[in-house]
Every structure is written in C-alpha cells, then in structure tokens.
Design an enzyme around this catalytic site. Structure first.
Site, PDB file in Angstrom:
ATOM      1  N   ARG A 133      15.270   2.770 -13.887  1.00  0.00           N
ATOM      2  CA  ARG A 133      13.910   3.657 -13.498  1.00  0.00           C
ATOM      3  C   ARG A 133      12.803   2.678 -14.078  1.00  0.00           C
ATOM      4  O   ARG A 133      11.687   2.686 -13.493  1.00  0.00           O
ATOM      5  CB  ARG A 133      14.252   4.623 -13.945  1.00  0.00           C
ATOM      6  N   LYS A 157      -0.179  17.489 -11.333  1.00  0.00           N
ATOM      7  CA  LYS A 157       0.573  17.978  -9.915  1.00  0.00           C
ATOM      8  C   LYS A 157       1.224  19.075 -10.017  1.00  0.00           C
ATOM      9  O   LYS A 157       2.404  19.004 -11.223  1.00  0.00           O
ATOM     10  CB  LYS A 157       0.982  16.838  -9.125  1.00  0.00           C
ATOM     11  N   GLU A 184      -0.517  21.472  -4.638  1.00  0.00           N
ATOM     12  CA  GLU A 184       0.073  21.090  -3.698  1.00  0.00           C
ATOM     13  C   GLU A 184       0.993  22.142  -2.902  1.00  0.00           C
ATOM     14  O   GLU A 184       2.143  22.367  -3.348  1.00  0.00           O
ATOM     15  CB  GLU A 184       1.174  19.792  -4.015  1.00  0.00           C
ATOM     16  N   LYS A 228      -3.301  18.922  -2.091  1.00  0.00           N
ATOM     17  CA  LYS A 228      -2.335  17.848  -1.546  1.00  0.00           C
ATOM     18  C   LYS A 228      -1.521  18.673  -0.553  1.00  0.00           C
ATOM     19  O   LYS A 228      -0.530  18.976  -0.943  1.00  0.00           O
ATOM     20  CB  LYS A 228      -1.618  17.112  -2.707  1.00  0.00           C
TER      21      LYS A 228
END
Ligand code: 13P
Length: 340
Positions: free
Chosen positions: A46, A136, A177, A219
């Site tokens: 990752r 976010k 979002e 978003k």
C-alpha cells in the site's frame, strides 16, 4: 475560524486546470482494488503504491490536492520523507478521509448511514497538526424501490453538516460528499430527481448547522443512467442534466464542485467533465476528485512490479493531464492516444 484561510484553501483546490486525486481508499477498499491485479494488500504494498502516485514528476500541474487515508497520512517515501511533506514540497495540498465508512441504516432496509462523528473534533486537531488542510466525508444514497426515504436523506445530511462545521472550526475545508449510487436500472431522470432532492436537503442542513458555504467544496455524483438501465444517456445528456440539477440546488457561494467518478470508466469520467465545462459559464468551478477514474489505468500498468513503476507513473500523469484539460472544456478523445 479563519474564513480567509478556508477560502484560499478551497480556491487552491479548484484552481484552473487542476483537480483532486482521491487516494483515500480504506484498507478494505484498497484490498479490493489490489485483488483486481492479484496483488496482496500488505502495508508495504500500500505504501509503495501511494509513493508511486505521489512521486510522479509534474503531477502538481494538474493535481491540486490528494485525499489520504489515516494509514497513508502516517507513511513515508522510501527516503523517509513523510507523504504530507513530500506532497507539500510540490505544492500539493494534503486532505484526509475522516468518516468511518457506512453501515446498514437500522429500520431502513437497503439504505446506509455514515459513521464517524464521535471523537471527530480530537481527530481533526491531530490531522491538522499532521499537515492536512481539507477533509472528506462520504454519505451514500441508494436508489431503489421506495428508496431513498426522507429519513435516510435527512440523517445523512445532518451528519454531513455536523462534520463540515467541525472541520471549519479548525480551518479545514470540508468536502461534503453525498453520493447517489449508479447501482440499479433507474433512468437518468430518476437519478436527476434523487440527486436534486438529496442536495436540497444537504444544503438545508448545512445552513441549519451554520456551515460557511464559501469555505467548503461539494463532491456530488454526476447525473447518469443507472448501471443496469437499458437506455444509457449520451455524454451531452449527462452534462446537461448534471448542470441543470446543480444549478437548481447548489448556491453560487460554493466555490467549487469536484465530482466523484463513482464507477464510470476513466475516459467516460473525463468526457463528462469536459462536456460540462464546454457548456460555458457556471457559478462554481467544475472539477474532479476522482479515485477509480484516475487510478484504474495506473494499477493496471503497475501490477505491483518494480520495473513497471515508470510506466504506471506515465499513465497517471497522462490521465491527470487529460482531466486537467477537461476542466476547461479543452479535452478531446484524440488526446487519449497522444504519447506522454
Ligand atoms: P471514485 O472516483 O472512485 O468514485 O472515488 C471518489 C471518492 O473519493 C469516493 O468517496
């Protein structure tokens, strides 16, 4: 709260020709992405993958900010440079996913609610100290028989508003979002109606909770036909329906709208963004905050192999550049073939 700082971060994120890379896949989501290239999801794989993305030369010309996941925020490049420092050196702003994912909403079969408000203020303080300037939170809205319900829309909108105001308290720009999923056989018109209702409710809760619209970004999903709808809308229809819906419900005080790709193919997502920007003047910047649409070709080119890093970076640069062009309506499908 420093409104000037919030506004300047929000504006920088939607600067002309630039957009956001969403590289904030949770450990379980990145595992699903790595499964597609038959790569084991170890911490090192990752890390190596995110280093590949963040060290792509020239990316700062098209990428204004990167959304990170908690683990990635604390990781470093091979030479020991922490990722947020590496990004800051290139003038790229670090952001952080702060929701804790979705669970089935109790009492409302088929619907989801996002978790993560408990302890959020403390986590945001730490994230700000680690160098992040935006955040976010993703709410998920599903279209189906009798859903979404107003209860689900309101519960998710309230969570988004509470998250957003906590971010602004610490001068972190919240990306709000609410994603209406593409899953299902619904028509473009149904997606438009649900997206309009969702955004209408979201903005009413943002107002109730005193979120400063000038210091946030939205978003949303684009207005598209459901994945299994037999009659798929054209690029021009998607662009017109998306802009019409947004104009009805997104106040002009919001500096920018950064779309998610939500399962659209990379070229499709670029074409849609381009078509919207080609329509002419809009009261907000129309940009991208793509995850899959920026990363799919990169993963495909890399496949976890050290000797493919350069090819994968070229593919990332190319995709970012094309989306940068779509920000101004200057993209054409011929550019897909152009060598980098
Ligand atoms: P996709 O572009 O892959 O939908 O991801 C964007 C994102 O950040 C979803 O929360």
């Amino acid at each position: 709260m420093n409104l000037q700082e919030l506004q300047s971060t929000a504006k920088a994120l939607v600067a002309p020709g630039k957009g956001i890379l969403a590289a904030d896949e949770s450990t379980s989501t990145i595992k699903r992405r790595f499964d597609t290239i038959k790569l084991e999801s170890t911490e090192e794989n990752r890390r190596a993958y995110r280093e590949l993305l963040f060290t792509t030369i020239g990316i700062q010309d098209y990428i204004s900010g990167v959304i990170l996941y908690d683990e990635t925020l604390r990781q470093s490049a091979k030479d020991g440079t922490p990722f947020p420092t590496l990004l800051a050196r290139q003038g790229v702003i670090s952001g952080i996913k702060v929701d804790k994912g979705t669970i089935d909403m109790p009492g409302f079969p088929g619907e989801k609610i996002t978790e993560g408000l408990d302890g959020l203020r403390g986590r945001l303080v730490e994230y700000r100290n680690l160098g992040t300037r935006f955040a976010k939170w993703r709410a998920v809205i599903t279209i189906g028989n009798g859903i979404p319900t107003s209860t689900c829309l309101e519960a998710n909108a309230e969570a988004l508003a509470r998250y957003a105001v906590l971010c602004q308290e610490l001068d972190i720009v919240p990306i709000v979002e609410p994603e209406v999923l593409m899953d299902g056989n619904h028509t473009l018109e149904r997606c438009a109606a649900v997206t309009e209702d969702t955004l209408h409710i979201v903005f009413s809760y943002l107002k109730k909770h005193k979120v400063i619209l000038e210091g946030m970004l939205l978003k949303p999903n684009m207005v598209v036909s459901g994945k299994d709808c037999l009659q798929q809308a054209s690029v021009a229809e998607v662009a017109a329906a998306t802009v019409r819906t947004l104009r009805r419900v997104v106040p002009a005080a919001v500096p920018g709208i950064v779309f998610l790709s939500g399962g659209q193919g990379p070229e499709e997502a670029t074409e849609h963004l381009n078509a919207m920007n080609a329509l002419g003047y809009h009261p907000w910047e129309l940009s991208f905050s793509y995850g899959r649409a920026l990363q799919e070709p990169v993963l495909e080119a890399w496949r976890g192999q050290a000797d493919k890093v350069q090819a994968a970076q070229q593919s990332f640069f190319h995709r970012a550049k094309l989306n940068g062009a779509a920000r101004d309506g200057n993209y054409s499908t011929q550019m897909e073939k152009k060598p980098v």
